[in-house]
Design a protein around this motif. Structure first.
Motif, short mmCIF file in Angstrom:
data_model
loop_
_atom_site.label_atom_id
_atom_site.label_comp_id
_atom_site.label_asym_id
_atom_site.label_seq_id
_atom_site.Cartn_x
_atom_site.Cartn_y
_atom_site.Cartn_z
N ALA A 167 -4.61 -52.96 113.38
CA ALA A 167 -4.54 -53.37 114.79
C ALA A 167 -5.76 -54.20 115.19
N VAL A 168 -6.93 -53.74 114.80
CA VAL A 168 -8.16 -54.45 115.17
C VAL A 168 -8.25 -55.80 114.45
N ALA A 169 -7.85 -55.83 113.18
CA ALA A 169 -7.90 -57.07 112.41
C ALA A 169 -6.99 -58.14 112.98
N ALA A 172 -9.22 -59.84 115.49
CA ALA A 172 -10.62 -60.04 115.17
C ALA A 172 -11.01 -61.50 115.29
N GLY A 173 -12.02 -61.78 116.09
CA GLY A 173 -12.52 -63.14 116.27
C GLY A 173 -11.59 -64.06 117.02
N ALA A 174 -10.54 -63.53 117.65
CA ALA A 174 -9.58 -64.39 118.36
C ALA A 174 -10.25 -65.10 119.53
N GLU A 175 -9.99 -66.39 119.62
CA GLU A 175 -10.51 -67.18 120.73
C GLU A 175 -9.40 -67.86 121.51
N ASP A 176 -8.17 -67.72 121.02
CA ASP A 176 -7.03 -68.37 121.64
C ASP A 176 -5.94 -67.33 121.91
N LEU A 177 -5.45 -67.26 123.14
CA LEU A 177 -4.47 -66.25 123.50
C LEU A 177 -3.17 -66.41 122.73
N ASP A 178 -2.69 -67.65 122.58
CA ASP A 178 -1.43 -67.87 121.89
C ASP A 178 -1.50 -67.40 120.44
N ALA A 179 -2.62 -67.68 119.79
CA ALA A 179 -2.78 -67.23 118.40
C ALA A 179 -2.81 -65.71 118.32
N ALA A 180 -3.48 -65.09 119.28
CA ALA A 180 -3.55 -63.63 119.30
C ALA A 180 -2.17 -63.03 119.52
N ILE A 181 -1.36 -63.64 120.38
CA ILE A 181 0.00 -63.16 120.63
C ILE A 181 0.80 -63.15 119.34
N GLY A 182 0.69 -64.21 118.55
CA GLY A 182 1.41 -64.27 117.29
C GLY A 182 0.96 -63.21 116.32
N SER A 183 -0.34 -62.93 116.28
CA SER A 183 -0.87 -61.93 115.35
C SER A 183 -0.46 -60.52 115.77
N VAL A 184 -0.56 -60.23 117.06
CA VAL A 184 -0.23 -58.88 117.54
C VAL A 184 1.27 -58.60 117.39
N ALA A 185 2.08 -59.64 117.46
CA ALA A 185 3.53 -59.45 117.29
C ALA A 185 3.87 -58.86 115.93
N GLU A 186 2.98 -59.03 114.95
CA GLU A 186 3.22 -58.50 113.61
C GLU A 186 2.84 -57.03 113.50
N VAL A 187 2.18 -56.50 114.51
CA VAL A 187 1.74 -55.10 114.49
C VAL A 187 2.90 -54.21 114.97
N PRO A 188 3.24 -53.15 114.23
CA PRO A 188 4.39 -52.32 114.60
C PRO A 188 4.07 -51.31 115.70
N GLY A 189 4.94 -51.22 116.71
CA GLY A 189 4.82 -50.19 117.74
C GLY A 189 4.04 -50.65 118.95
N ASP A 190 4.56 -50.35 120.14
CA ASP A 190 3.88 -50.75 121.37
C ASP A 190 2.52 -50.09 121.52
N THR A 192 0.53 -49.16 119.08
CA THR A 192 -0.39 -49.81 118.13
C THR A 192 -0.79 -51.19 118.63
N ARG A 193 0.14 -51.91 119.23
CA ARG A 193 -0.19 -53.22 119.82
C ARG A 193 -1.18 -53.06 120.97
N ALA A 194 -1.03 -51.96 121.72
CA ALA A 194 -1.99 -51.71 122.80
C ALA A 194 -3.40 -51.52 122.24
N ILE A 195 -3.51 -50.88 121.07
CA ILE A 195 -4.82 -50.74 120.43
C ILE A 195 -5.41 -52.11 120.12
N ALA A 196 -4.58 -53.00 119.58
CA ALA A 196 -5.05 -54.34 119.24
C ALA A 196 -5.54 -55.09 120.48
N TRP A 197 -4.73 -55.10 121.54
CA TRP A 197 -5.13 -55.84 122.75
C TRP A 197 -6.35 -55.21 123.40
N THR A 198 -6.45 -53.88 123.35
CA THR A 198 -7.63 -53.22 123.92
C THR A 198 -8.88 -53.59 123.13
N ALA A 199 -8.76 -53.67 121.81
CA ALA A 199 -9.90 -54.08 120.99
C ALA A 199 -10.35 -55.49 121.34
#
Length: 271
Positions: A167-169, A172-190, A192-199
């Protein structure tokens, strides 16, 4: 900051999805038959299942843990400055998976049950009790914990640290929202995605990106919260009394009627 339409659609989306899931677990209706004379009334003979009661109490604890996390994140949602966003997100992250917090939503490390002075994560405790309790409710709880709550519950049990790292990876180092959206979409479970966005909200120094990340974390936690609320609804209640469209099958509840006209404006909850 203006709230996105995604938050208005959370309950409508999860109501439809989780209600379908729960209905799939229900036992088929049996034809009415007259009981044999002298036969014992099964309702009078049955006794309350203590494991079922324990499971409901545990679901309430899981729901409270999610609600506490959203409350901790709330200061980051109202046009906050960067420091406030980071502080709120750090507190919310600890409530989700903090190693030194008792009763986190998700397990933080493997074998946390054996750690002196630490209680189970609420997800772990709920999953174990649901399997032990069994029955319709136990099966429904396990399915909802898998989707939408946690995604891969098996890996959360075997390698919680690895799931947190995934989730954190993703951000990690995201500077663009659109790129982060694409990465978090690969994380399973709402959840777990909340962990990523919170990080991301905790780690970024970009206040605008942090605010957007906090908003998305809260949206995914909202999905989790509503899914648990549906499981906690009174199983003995009259369904027609609770269903706004029960009297007219063609009349949708107001929340569901909002979906078609808002779809074009709403981001996919998968991100």
């Amino acid at each position: 900051m203006t709230r996105t339409p995604v938050r208005r659609l959370q309950r409508a989306t999860v109501v439809a999805a989780v209600a379908l899931l729960l209905s799939a677990c229900a036992e088929p209706e049996l034809a009415d038959t007259e009981p044999e004379q002298g036969a014992e009334d099964p309702l009078e003979a049955s006794e309350p299942d203590p494991l079922r009661a324990d499971l409901i109490e545990q679901l309430e604890r899981l729901h409270a843990a999610v609600a506490d996390t959203r409350a901790a994140l709330a200061p980051a949602l109202d046009d906050a400055d960067g420091a406030t966003i980071q502080a709120a997100a750090a507190e919310a992250f600890d409530l989700l998976v903090g190693e030194d917090v008792d009763g986190t939503v998700f397990p933080a490390t493997e074998g946390e049950r054996e750690r002196e002075g630490r209680g189970d994560a609420e997800l772990s405790a709920t999953l174990s009790l649901a399997r032990e309790a069994g029955g319709d409710l136990g099966r429904s709880v396990v399915e909802v914990l898998r989707d939408p709550v946690a995604g891969d519950v098996g890996t959360w049990e075997r390698d919680p640290e690895g799931m947190v790292d995934i989730a954190v990876a993703a951000v990690a180092g995201a500077e663009d929202l659109d790129a982060a959206i694409g990465s978090v979409a690969e994380v399973p479970g709402d959840g777990t995605r909340a962990i990523a966005w919170t990080a991301l909200a905790r780690d970024t120094t970009d206040a605008e990106l942090g605010a957007a990340a906090a908003e998305r974390a809260d949206a995914h936690l909202g999905v989790v919260e509503v899914a648990i609320e549906l499981l906690l609804e009174d199983p003995d209640a009259d369904p027609e009394a609770d269903d706004p469209g029960a009297d007219d099958p063609d009349e949708l509840p107001d929340e569901l009627e909002e979906i078609p006209e808002e779809l074009d404006e709403t981001e996919d909850l998968g991100s």
